[in-house]
Design a protein around this motif. Structure first.
Motif, PDB file in Angstrom:
ATOM      1  N   ALA A 146      13.214  18.413 -28.211  1.00 39.24           N
ATOM      2  CA  ALA A 146      13.837  18.990 -27.017  1.00 39.24           C
ATOM      3  C   ALA A 146      12.820  19.179 -25.894  1.00 39.24           C
ATOM      4  O   ALA A 146      13.161  19.036 -24.713  1.00 39.24           O
ATOM      5  CB  ALA A 146      14.493  20.324 -27.370  1.00 39.24           C
ATOM      6  N   TYR A 147      11.569  19.491 -26.267  1.00 40.84           N
ATOM      7  CA  TYR A 147      10.539  19.656 -25.232  1.00 40.84           C
ATOM      8  C   TYR A 147      10.257  18.330 -24.528  1.00 40.84           C
ATOM      9  O   TYR A 147      10.061  18.293 -23.305  1.00 40.84           O
ATOM     10  CB  TYR A 147       9.258  20.202 -25.849  1.00 40.84           C
ATOM     11  CG  TYR A 147       9.397  21.602 -26.395  1.00 40.84           C
ATOM     12  CD1 TYR A 147       9.340  22.700 -25.550  1.00 40.84           C
ATOM     13  CD2 TYR A 147       9.598  21.833 -27.754  1.00 40.84           C
ATOM     14  CE1 TYR A 147       9.472  23.994 -26.037  1.00 40.84           C
ATOM     15  CE2 TYR A 147       9.734  23.115 -28.248  1.00 40.84           C
ATOM     16  CZ  TYR A 147       9.663  24.195 -27.394  1.00 40.84           C
ATOM     17  OH  TYR A 147       9.797  25.473 -27.878  1.00 40.84           O
ATOM     18  N   LYS A 149      12.410  15.845 -24.290  1.00 48.54           N
ATOM     19  CA  LYS A 149      13.612  15.423 -23.576  1.00 48.54           C
ATOM     20  C   LYS A 149      13.837  16.200 -22.281  1.00 48.54           C
ATOM     21  O   LYS A 149      14.699  15.820 -21.478  1.00 48.54           O
ATOM     22  CB  LYS A 149      14.833  15.590 -24.483  1.00 48.54           C
ATOM     23  CG  LYS A 149      14.836  14.660 -25.684  1.00 48.54           C
ATOM     24  CD  LYS A 149      16.061  14.909 -26.562  1.00 48.54           C
ATOM     25  CE  LYS A 149      16.084  13.979 -27.763  1.00 48.54           C
ATOM     26  NZ  LYS A 149      17.257  14.232 -28.640  1.00 48.54           N
ATOM     27  N   GLU A 150      13.094  17.294 -22.074  1.00 47.75           N
ATOM     28  CA  GLU A 150      13.290  18.104 -20.876  1.00 47.75           C
ATOM     29  C   GLU A 150      12.681  17.468 -19.632  1.00 47.75           C
ATOM     30  O   GLU A 150      12.948  17.921 -18.510  1.00 47.75           O
ATOM     31  CB  GLU A 150      12.666  19.491 -21.073  1.00 47.75           C
ATOM     32  CG  GLU A 150      13.444  20.415 -21.989  1.00 47.75           C
ATOM     33  CD  GLU A 150      14.716  20.914 -21.335  1.00 47.75           C
ATOM     34  OE1 GLU A 150      14.851  20.781 -20.101  1.00 47.75           O
ATOM     35  OE2 GLU A 150      15.585  21.416 -22.057  1.00 47.75           O
ATOM     36  N   PRO A 153      15.558  15.909 -17.141  1.00 51.22           N
ATOM     37  CA  PRO A 153      16.398  16.916 -16.472  1.00 51.22           C
ATOM     38  C   PRO A 153      15.621  17.793 -15.490  1.00 51.22           C
ATOM     39  O   PRO A 153      16.131  18.115 -14.413  1.00 51.22           O
ATOM     40  CB  PRO A 153      16.953  17.747 -17.632  1.00 51.22           C
ATOM     41  CG  PRO A 153      16.890  16.843 -18.815  1.00 51.22           C
ATOM     42  CD  PRO A 153      15.684  16.002 -18.611  1.00 51.22           C
ATOM     43  N   LEU A 154      14.387  18.159 -15.842  1.00 52.36           N
ATOM     44  CA  LEU A 154      13.597  18.992 -14.940  1.00 52.36           C
ATOM     45  C   LEU A 154      13.213  18.222 -13.679  1.00 52.36           C
ATOM     46  O   LEU A 154      13.183  18.785 -12.581  1.00 52.36           O
ATOM     47  CB  LEU A 154      12.350  19.503 -15.659  1.00 52.36           C
ATOM     48  CG  LEU A 154      12.598  20.536 -16.775  1.00 52.36           C
ATOM     49  CD1 LEU A 154      11.298  20.896 -17.474  1.00 52.36           C
ATOM     50  CD2 LEU A 154      13.261  21.784 -16.227  1.00 52.36           C
ATOM     51  N   LYS A 157      16.242  18.213 -11.501  1.00 56.71           N
ATOM     52  CA  LYS A 157      16.499  19.535 -10.929  1.00 56.71           C
ATOM     53  C   LYS A 157      15.561  19.840  -9.772  1.00 56.71           C
ATOM     54  O   LYS A 157      15.974  20.377  -8.737  1.00 56.71           O
ATOM     55  CB  LYS A 157      16.355  20.597 -12.018  1.00 56.71           C
ATOM     56  CG  LYS A 157      16.745  21.996 -11.567  1.00 56.71           C
ATOM     57  CD  LYS A 157      16.626  22.985 -12.693  1.00 56.71           C
ATOM     58  CE  LYS A 157      17.686  22.742 -13.750  1.00 56.71           C
ATOM     59  NZ  LYS A 157      17.674  23.809 -14.774  1.00 56.71           N
ATOM     60  N   THR A 173      14.317  29.382 -13.635  1.00 58.01           N
ATOM     61  CA  THR A 173      14.527  28.779 -14.959  1.00 58.01           C
ATOM     62  C   THR A 173      13.691  27.516 -15.134  1.00 58.01           C
ATOM     63  O   THR A 173      13.236  27.214 -16.238  1.00 58.01           O
ATOM     64  CB  THR A 173      16.012  28.447 -15.146  1.00 58.01           C
ATOM     65  OG1 THR A 173      16.448  27.600 -14.079  1.00 58.01           O
ATOM     66  CG2 THR A 173      16.853  29.704 -15.148  1.00 58.01           C
ATOM     67  N   THR A 174      13.495  26.777 -14.029  1.00 58.08           N
ATOM     68  CA  THR A 174      12.711  25.534 -14.124  1.00 58.08           C
ATOM     69  C   THR A 174      11.260  25.820 -14.487  1.00 58.08           C
ATOM     70  O   THR A 174      10.687  25.169 -15.368  1.00 58.08           O
ATOM     71  CB  THR A 174      12.783  24.765 -12.800  1.00 58.08           C
ATOM     72  OG1 THR A 174      14.139  24.486 -12.480  1.00 58.08           O
ATOM     73  CG2 THR A 174      12.018  23.457 -12.897  1.00 58.08           C
ATOM     74  N   ARG A 177      10.938  26.941 -18.146  1.00 57.39           N
ATOM     75  CA  ARG A 177      11.029  25.819 -19.088  1.00 57.39           C
ATOM     76  C   ARG A 177       9.800  24.929 -19.006  1.00 57.39           C
ATOM     77  O   ARG A 177       9.320  24.420 -20.032  1.00 57.39           O
ATOM     78  CB  ARG A 177      12.303  25.012 -18.799  1.00 57.39           C
ATOM     79  CG  ARG A 177      12.631  23.990 -19.883  1.00 57.39           C
ATOM     80  CD  ARG A 177      12.736  24.659 -21.226  1.00 57.39           C
ATOM     81  NE  ARG A 177      13.042  23.706 -22.294  1.00 57.39           N
ATOM     82  CZ  ARG A 177      12.917  23.961 -23.579  1.00 57.39           C
ATOM     83  NH1 ARG A 177      12.475  25.162 -23.977  1.00 57.39           N
ATOM     84  NH2 ARG A 177      13.212  23.054 -24.485  1.00 57.39           N
ATOM     85  N   CYS A 181       7.351  24.026 -22.171  1.00 58.47           N
ATOM     86  CA  CYS A 181       7.034  22.648 -22.568  1.00 58.47           C
ATOM     87  C   CYS A 181       5.528  22.394 -22.535  1.00 58.47           C
ATOM     88  O   CYS A 181       4.974  21.768 -23.446  1.00 58.47           O
ATOM     89  CB  CYS A 181       7.764  21.662 -21.655  1.00 58.47           C
ATOM     90  SG  CYS A 181       9.569  21.712 -21.790  1.00 58.47           S
TER      91      CYS A 181
END
Length: 361
Positions: A146-147, A149-150, A153-154, A157, A173-174, A177, A181
């Motif tokens: 998941a780290y 894969k972020e 999306p980041l 964003k 939130t960005t 996260r 990561c």
């Protein structure tokens, strides 16, 4: 035992179903005990010449014969019945043996089925245990993936932050996260391509911080332009310049502060955050210096001209003004930031230097 004695005993045993013997009959039975054959019986009859006795003796003999036949018949029936029962018992015993054999066979089948069931149960438990282990492994792998894969999306964003409102709402939130990561990839340098992803996440982090800094500087510059006179002339204290300079800044402090909090919360041990925070501090104090220093210089020069040689009054009035300015600047700073800075002390010291430069000559 004699035949007569047996007859007598039989008579006694069958007393429940026969009438009791008379005394005459008992005497005849005694005489019969001494008779060995039919000839002796005939002689005995001839000697006594008693017709009644002959008659009774013949009747007794017939009775004896019928009784003997009856006993034999009963015993034979009993014997035959026992033989018949014995045959049935043998049949039942054979049937029981067959049943026991079948039960033994069923017992073996049951034990075989039980063993198979236990074996299948153990195999099923092992499979379930392995399945649970695989599920846990998949979840652990997905949690670590998941780290990685972020990243995409980041990136999307951050690219979508087109306004100050979007920035303040999404960056909190960005950045959280991004920090998660980056910290995870730093702790797992042995993972494949972790260095590559770490570099990209740091680049995104720098991009986010640069966006915050640019918005902060742009906000400060915009406010400064709004309060500066359009003619370029220096305002005087009589023009309510202090109210104008502080009121405009305070109106925009809330949105600016929300961005600075994102950086200040992460400055502990993070050089990149400290660097961007210093740049924001420099931009803030540059804007304040550009506004306050010219007005302060004009105000001090006017006081010097008005007080001439009255140095005590001059010193008192300038110190009073500087105290108000330093207090307002201190309060204004903490409306934009939450943590103190050395640049604040330097800025206030620079303002106080104006008094020193006037009084020293």
């Amino acid at each position: 035992m004699s035949a007569t004695s047996s007859i007598y005993d039989l008579w006694e045993s069958e007393n429940s179903c026969l009438c009791p013997l008379s005394s005459r009959q008992l005497d005849l039975i005694e005489k019969l005990e001494n008779i060995n054959s039919n000839q002796t019986l005939i002689e005995f009859k001839n000697e006594n010449q008693i017709e009644e006795d002959d008659y009774n003796l013949i009747n007794l003999k017939d009775w004896y014969k019928s009784l003997e036949d009856s006993v034999v018949s009963k015993e034979e029936k009993r014997y035959n019945k026992l033989v018949e029962n014995l045959e049935q018992i043998k049949c039942l015993a054979a049937l029981i043996d067959d049943i026991l054999d079948n039960l033994e066979y069923l017992k073996k089948l049951y034990e075989f089925g039980t063993n198979k069931t236990d074996s299948l149960h153990n195999v099923s438990e092992n499979i379930l245990h392995q399945q649970h282990g695989l599920i846990m492994a998949v979840e652990a792998i997905n949690g670590k993936l998941a780290y990685f894969k972020e990243l995409e999306p980041l990136s999307i964003k951050l690219a979508s932050c087109s306004s100050m409102e979007d920035l303040s709402e999404s960056l909190m939130t960005t950045l959280v996260r991004l920090d998660e990561c980056i910290n995870f990839l730093k702790s797992k340098p042995n993972y494949k391509e972790s260095a590559h992803y770490l570099a990209q996440f740091k680049e995104l982090q720098s991009q986010a911080l640069l966006t915050i800094k640019n918005h902060a500087i742009s906000t400060l510059q915009t406010i400064a332009k709004q309060v500066m006179p359009e003619s370029g002339e220096i305002l005087t204290p009589q023009d309510s310049v202090f109210i104008l300079f502080y009121g405009k800044f305070q109106a925009s402090s809330h949105r600016f502060r929300s961005l600075m909090v994102l950086i200040e919360e992460r400055c502990e041990g993070e050089e990149v955050y400290q660097q961007y925070l210093r740049e924001c501090h420099q931009a803030f104090f540059s804007a304040r210096e550009m506004l306050i220093v010219p007005v302060l210089t004009v105000a001090i020069n006017e006081m010097v001209a008005s007080h001439k040689r009255s140095y005590c009054s001059l010193t008192r009035n300038i110190c009073r003004m500087l105290m108000h300015i330093c207090k307002d600047e201190y309060q204004l700073y903490f409306q934009f930031f939450t943590k103190s800075s050395r640049l604040l002390d330097d800025f206030l010291e620079k303002l106080c230097t104006k008094l020193y430069n006037v009084l020293r000559p």
